[in-house]
Write a protein that holds these residues in place. Structure first.
Motif, short mmCIF file in Angstrom:
data_model
loop_
_atom_site.label_atom_id
_atom_site.label_comp_id
_atom_site.label_asym_id
_atom_site.label_seq_id
_atom_site.Cartn_x
_atom_site.Cartn_y
_atom_site.Cartn_z
N MET A 139 -102.16 41.80 143.10
CA MET A 139 -103.39 41.91 143.81
C MET A 139 -104.14 40.64 143.28
SD MET A 139 -104.45 46.25 143.54
CE MET A 139 -105.76 45.68 144.45
N LEU A 140 -104.65 40.54 142.07
CA LEU A 140 -105.35 39.35 141.30
C LEU A 140 -104.78 38.07 142.00
CD1 LEU A 140 -105.93 40.55 137.94
CD2 LEU A 140 -107.95 40.47 139.79
N ASP A 141 -103.50 37.83 142.03
CA ASP A 141 -102.97 36.63 142.50
C ASP A 141 -103.21 36.48 143.76
OD1 ASP A 141 -101.58 34.41 141.61
OD2 ASP A 141 -99.65 35.22 142.26
N ASN A 142 -103.16 37.40 144.63
CA ASN A 142 -103.46 37.46 146.10
C ASN A 142 -105.02 36.88 146.38
OD1 ASN A 142 -100.90 38.26 148.22
ND2 ASN A 142 -100.80 38.83 146.37
N ILE A 143 -105.88 37.79 145.84
CA ILE A 143 -107.42 37.67 146.02
C ILE A 143 -107.77 36.30 145.63
CG2 ILE A 143 -109.55 38.07 145.27
CD1 ILE A 143 -108.36 41.34 144.96
N THR A 144 -107.24 35.66 144.54
CA THR A 144 -107.52 34.24 143.94
C THR A 144 -106.84 33.42 144.62
OG1 THR A 144 -106.03 34.60 142.31
CG2 THR A 144 -108.28 35.25 141.83
N GLY A 145 -105.64 33.42 145.50
CA GLY A 145 -104.88 32.42 146.08
C GLY A 145 -104.10 31.88 145.05
N GLY A 146 -103.87 32.55 144.04
CA GLY A 146 -102.74 31.82 143.02
C GLY A 146 -103.46 31.28 141.69
N ARG A 147 -104.66 31.90 141.38
CA ARG A 147 -105.42 31.41 140.38
C ARG A 147 -104.98 32.41 139.02
NH1 ARG A 147 -110.82 31.77 140.63
NH2 ARG A 147 -111.00 32.50 142.53
N LEU A 148 -104.09 33.16 139.31
CA LEU A 148 -103.72 34.06 138.06
C LEU A 148 -102.99 33.56 136.95
CD1 LEU A 148 -103.99 37.08 136.81
CD2 LEU A 148 -102.03 37.42 138.13
N ILE A 149 -103.31 33.65 135.82
CA ILE A 149 -102.24 33.63 134.75
C ILE A 149 -102.04 34.88 134.09
CG2 ILE A 149 -101.86 32.69 132.46
CD1 ILE A 149 -103.92 30.40 133.41
#
Length: 389
Positions: free
Chosen positions: A115-125
């Motif tokens: 979910m975080l990866d999708n919301i941020t457009g790939g800014r998740l580590i």
């Protein structure tokens, strides 16, 4: 080198006389010491500080997970990361991490992170940790199962991200008839995975395996021990037949910078010493419960953590390289020296610690971003540019 602002979100309004009755700010400290109205102010202040790092050009911001303590108010770090995901635009958001062995259902992490990866457009580590020993007391999990539960949970999450579902997963600790994670990760085949650690040799060997090559982060450790663990990772990689890059190594360290060395020392002293002696206060049996580490790793971690036993002063931790403090020139010199000697590619600075107030935290963030980061970016980019030329 890349630069990150790591926040612990401590309960800075803690009654510092708690230790007259209790031996730790973890687990056994009654939650009656927590005032929700003050907590409301602190949470929003801390989120503002992390968002400010995005405006100042940091590469990333970092949150983490701890339970039942005054040291860090993020038992569910995905909540914090979710709040930041819509208020930031450029920084990576590193969740460092989720303590996988504590979970009855690791697919919760697979879902939170996608979910975080999708919301941020790939800014998740995506950070995965075993969690320090105190977490096993907090959650009632057997520390002797820590490694097994961690590895199995990791395998389940990575498969959930990278294999088409639904599929069946049968393990010793986790058993699912249907693994079919929605949504799928924005970053393909999965988000980057980082592994923070206190210095477990098994963790280093596992992270460096050619099938993973995960970024390994060493947390709050004397510089001599940091160098030892970074060297260990490089040697393990060499044994596997490849050369570890600086991108695979990171260091987390508290830091304070001000106009001069004298001002920096004066402003930081009461707050770093409170952080060390009040917020980090923990008996050894709570930090390292039986079964949590192998004998080999226990000896190494005890040696590293022994450096923060007893009463600590700003001078003692600066001497060990566990706290960086001074003018911009002093801080630049120290960090450049450590980076050259040790060769890490990610620097995670704790720019708020203990009771450091909002005005000093903001000043620290600004001076570091404007007078330290650009210098070090140029210095660490120079060899790459020269090689390219």
């Amino acid at each position: 080198m890349k630069f990150y602002f790591m926040h612990l979100m401590p309960y800075a309004d803690l009654d510092l006389d708690y230790d007259q009755k209790y031996n730790s700010a973890w687990i056994t400290l009654p939650n009656s010491y927590y005032d929700p109205k003050k907590g409301h102010v602190l949470y929003n202040r801390y989120l503002d500080e992390l968002e400010y790092a995005d405006q100042l050009g940091f590469d990333g911001i970092c949150v983490n997970e701890h339970h039942q303590n005054a040291y860090g108010l993020m038992p569910i770090p995905a909540v914090t990361a979710g709040a930041l995901s819509r208020r930031t635009r450029n920084v990576k958001i590193a969740v460092l991490g989720r303590a996988l062995p504590l979970l009855n259902n690791p697919l919760v992490v697979a879902e939170e992170f996608t979910m975080l990866d999708n919301i941020t457009g790939g800014r998740l580590i995506a950070g995965f940790v075993r969690g320090i020993g105190a977490e096993y007391h907090a959650w009632g999990v057997n520390p002797a199962e820590s490694h097994g539960r961690f590895h199995e949970a990791h395998d389940l999450i990575v498969r959930a991200w990278t294999e088409p579902g639904p599929f069946t997963f049968e393990g010793k600790y986790y058993d699912f008839e249907y693994v079919n994670t929605w949504p799928r990760p924005y970053q393909q085949p999965r988000p980057p995975i980082w592994i923070p650690s206190q210095g477990s040799s098994e963790t280093i060997e596992w992270a460096a395996d050619p099938s993973r090559k995960y970024t390994y982060l060493q947390t709050f450790t004397p510089a001599a021990m940091l160098a030892k663990y970074m060297k260990m990772y490089k040697e393990v990689a060499e044994g596997y037949g490849y050369e570890a890059s600086e991108e695979q190594l990171g260091w987390s360290v508290p830091l304070y910078v001000a106009e001069t060395d004298e001002i920096a020392m004066r402003e930081a002293k009461p707050h770093i010493e409170t952080f060390l002696n009040k917020f980090l206060r923990m008996p050894k049996e709570m930090l390292l419960p039986p079964g949590y580490l192998s004998l080999k790793s226990m000896m190494g971690v005890m040696k590293a953590k022994g450096a923060i036993g007893g009463h600590q002063t700003i001078d003692s931790v600066m001497e060990k390289g566990m706290f960086i403090c001074g003018s911009p020139a002093t801080v630049r010199e120290k960090l450049e020296q450590y980076q050259k000697e040790i060769g890490f590619g990610h620097l995670l600075t704790l720019l708020q610690f203990g009771t450091l107030p909002a005005e000093l935290t903001r000043k620290n963030i600004e001076i570091y971003a404007k007078e330290v980061m650009p210098y070090l970016r140029d210095k660490t980019a120079a060899p790459v540019a020269a090689a390219g030329a």
